[in-house]
Scaffold this motif. Structure first.
Motif, PDB file in Angstrom:
ATOM      1  N   ILE A  36       0.840  -1.206   0.000  1.00  0.00           N
ATOM      2  CA  ILE A  36       0.000   0.000   0.000  1.00  0.00           C
ATOM      3  C   ILE A  36       0.870   1.250   0.000  1.00  0.00           C
ATOM      4  O   ILE A  36       0.615   2.212  -0.729  1.00  0.00           O
ATOM      5  CB  ILE A  36      -0.945  -0.002   1.223  1.00  0.00           C
ATOM      6  CG1 ILE A  36      -1.969  -1.141   1.098  1.00  0.00           C
ATOM      7  CG2 ILE A  36      -1.648   1.344   1.368  1.00  0.00           C
ATOM      8  CD1 ILE A  36      -2.811  -1.354   2.336  1.00  0.00           C
ATOM      9  N   LYS A  37       1.928   1.235   0.807  1.00  0.00           N
ATOM     10  CA  LYS A  37       2.840   2.381   0.882  1.00  0.00           C
ATOM     11  C   LYS A  37       3.511   2.654  -0.464  1.00  0.00           C
ATOM     12  O   LYS A  37       3.768   3.807  -0.822  1.00  0.00           O
ATOM     13  CB  LYS A  37       3.896   2.112   1.962  1.00  0.00           C
ATOM     14  CG  LYS A  37       5.028   3.135   2.042  1.00  0.00           C
ATOM     15  CD  LYS A  37       4.513   4.516   2.428  1.00  0.00           C
ATOM     16  CE  LYS A  37       4.124   4.598   3.870  1.00  0.00           C
ATOM     17  NZ  LYS A  37       3.822   6.004   4.295  1.00  0.00           N
ATOM     18  N   SER A  38       3.772   1.609  -1.221  1.00  0.00           N
ATOM     19  CA  SER A  38       4.439   1.777  -2.517  1.00  0.00           C
ATOM     20  C   SER A  38       3.581   2.543  -3.517  1.00  0.00           C
ATOM     21  O   SER A  38       4.102   3.159  -4.452  1.00  0.00           O
ATOM     22  CB  SER A  38       4.791   0.403  -3.110  1.00  0.00           C
ATOM     23  OG  SER A  38       3.643  -0.253  -3.625  1.00  0.00           O
ATOM     24  N   ASP A  39       2.250   2.488  -3.351  1.00  0.00           N
ATOM     25  CA  ASP A  39       1.311   3.131  -4.274  1.00  0.00           C
ATOM     26  C   ASP A  39       1.472   2.596  -5.697  1.00  0.00           C
ATOM     27  O   ASP A  39       1.247   3.306  -6.670  1.00  0.00           O
ATOM     28  CB  ASP A  39       1.490   4.656  -4.264  1.00  0.00           C
ATOM     29  CG  ASP A  39       0.273   5.378  -4.844  1.00  0.00           C
ATOM     30  OD1 ASP A  39      -0.835   4.827  -4.746  1.00  0.00           O
ATOM     31  OD2 ASP A  39       0.449   6.472  -5.408  1.00  0.00           O
ATOM     32  N   MET A  40       1.865   1.325  -5.783  1.00  0.00           N
ATOM     33  CA  MET A  40       2.017   0.680  -7.089  1.00  0.00           C
ATOM     34  C   MET A  40       1.008  -0.445  -7.290  1.00  0.00           C
ATOM     35  O   MET A  40       1.116  -1.233  -8.216  1.00  0.00           O
ATOM     36  CB  MET A  40       3.440   0.129  -7.241  1.00  0.00           C
ATOM     37  CG  MET A  40       4.502   1.205  -7.336  1.00  0.00           C
ATOM     38  SD  MET A  40       6.146   0.491  -7.594  1.00  0.00           S
ATOM     39  CE  MET A  40       5.947  -0.242  -9.224  1.00  0.00           C
ATOM     40  N   GLY A  41       0.030  -0.507  -6.402  1.00  0.00           N
ATOM     41  CA  GLY A  41      -0.964  -1.558  -6.486  1.00  0.00           C
ATOM     42  C   GLY A  41      -0.690  -2.660  -5.478  1.00  0.00           C
ATOM     43  O   GLY A  41       0.452  -3.037  -5.264  1.00  0.00           O
ATOM     44  N   THR A  42      -1.738  -3.161  -4.871  1.00  0.00           N
ATOM     45  CA  THR A  42      -1.599  -4.213  -3.874  1.00  0.00           C
ATOM     46  C   THR A  42      -1.634  -5.582  -4.550  1.00  0.00           C
ATOM     47  O   THR A  42      -1.899  -5.689  -5.746  1.00  0.00           O
ATOM     48  CB  THR A  42      -2.741  -4.140  -2.844  1.00  0.00           C
ATOM     49  OG1 THR A  42      -3.988  -4.359  -3.520  1.00  0.00           O
ATOM     50  CG2 THR A  42      -2.779  -2.769  -2.176  1.00  0.00           C
ATOM     51  N   SER A  43      -1.384  -6.628  -3.775  1.00  0.00           N
ATOM     52  CA  SER A  43      -1.493  -7.990  -4.301  1.00  0.00           C
ATOM     53  C   SER A  43      -2.957  -8.256  -4.658  1.00  0.00           C
ATOM     54  O   SER A  43      -3.865  -7.616  -4.111  1.00  0.00           O
ATOM     55  CB  SER A  43      -1.009  -9.003  -3.258  1.00  0.00           C
ATOM     56  OG  SER A  43      -1.818  -8.941  -2.099  1.00  0.00           O
TER      57      SER A  43
END
Length: 229
Positions: A36-43
């Motif tokens: 979530i922190k990455s803001d690249m999409g969750t699993s």
């Protein structure tokens, strides 16, 4: 992965199994928090809780708990009299997992994400932690996750279906549902990006790579645990 057995035999210490399961849930929770922190999409399995949390204002941990309880109810409806009631332990496990996601998000809330490279790093950390948590969960040998339980239930009713194929379809259905909800209620795509695709591919890979190291770690932990009890 579902056909694997824990390195701990059925008669060995139940407390040990619970501790390993708890450890696995905590590690997975931090994996979700980093994705979530990455803001690249969750699993894929976390896309629906994440999107519904944005729509409802509830925490991701809370929506994760709600989703997993719903999954347990679906298993009961699918299997009916063949449902193994021991699997109701999926509910307290889901509660622990949901609470730990919220705690993990709070712990890493101040981590900066100033660049795409850092986002990729957080995404990678999330994938590895989710895989590691799954590996410990398998080693605990107590219960399956609620999402995996649905896949197993479908395969039990439809004997001709393979677990891997049903799992892919199940994960894809979660992503598509999340995409629709996101577009309808948020007017944009949230929680589904390149990190979602990366998790779909690499979580399984890392889970396999971590098999032997985790088995050894559990064996060492068990030996020390039994020596002190």
């Amino acid at each position: 992965m579902t056909n694997e057995k824990s390195s701990i035999s059925e008669n060995e210490h139940v407390v040990m199994r619970i501790l390993i399961l708890f450890l696995g849930l905590c590690i997975m929770a931090f994996g979700v928090a980093f994705s979530i922190k990455s803001d690249m999409g969750t699993s894929p399995i976390s896309t629906l809780p994440y999107v519904t949390s944005l729509v409802t204002g509830l925490s991701v941990g809370t929506t994760t708990i709600i989703m997993n309880v719903f999954f347990v109810l679906l298993q009961i409806l699918i299997l009916r009299k063949n449902y193994k009631w021991f699997q109701l332990l999926q509910i307290p496990a889901a509660i622990v997992f949901g609470l730990m996601i919220d705690i993990a998000e709070t712990v890493i809330i101040n981590l900066a994400c100033p660049s795409y490279f850092v986002s990729c790093l957080y995404c990678f950390i999330g994938i590895v932690l989710i895989a590691l948590g799954i590996r410990f969960e398998v080693e605990a040998g107590l219960i399956t996750t609620a999402g995996e339980g649905i896949v197993l239930a479908i395969c039990e009713v439809k004997k001709n279906l393979k677990f891997g194929n049903v799992k892919i379809c199940f994960d894809l259905s979660l992503v598509i549902t999340s995409l629709i909800i996101s577009l309808v209620f948020l007017s944009s795509i949230q929680g589904i990006r390149e990190g979602t695709a990366a998790a779909a591919v690499f979580v399984g890979l890392f889970t396999k790579l971590l098999k032997d190291p985790v088995k050894k770690a559990v064996s060492v932990f068990y030996n020390k645990f039994t020596a002190s009890t």
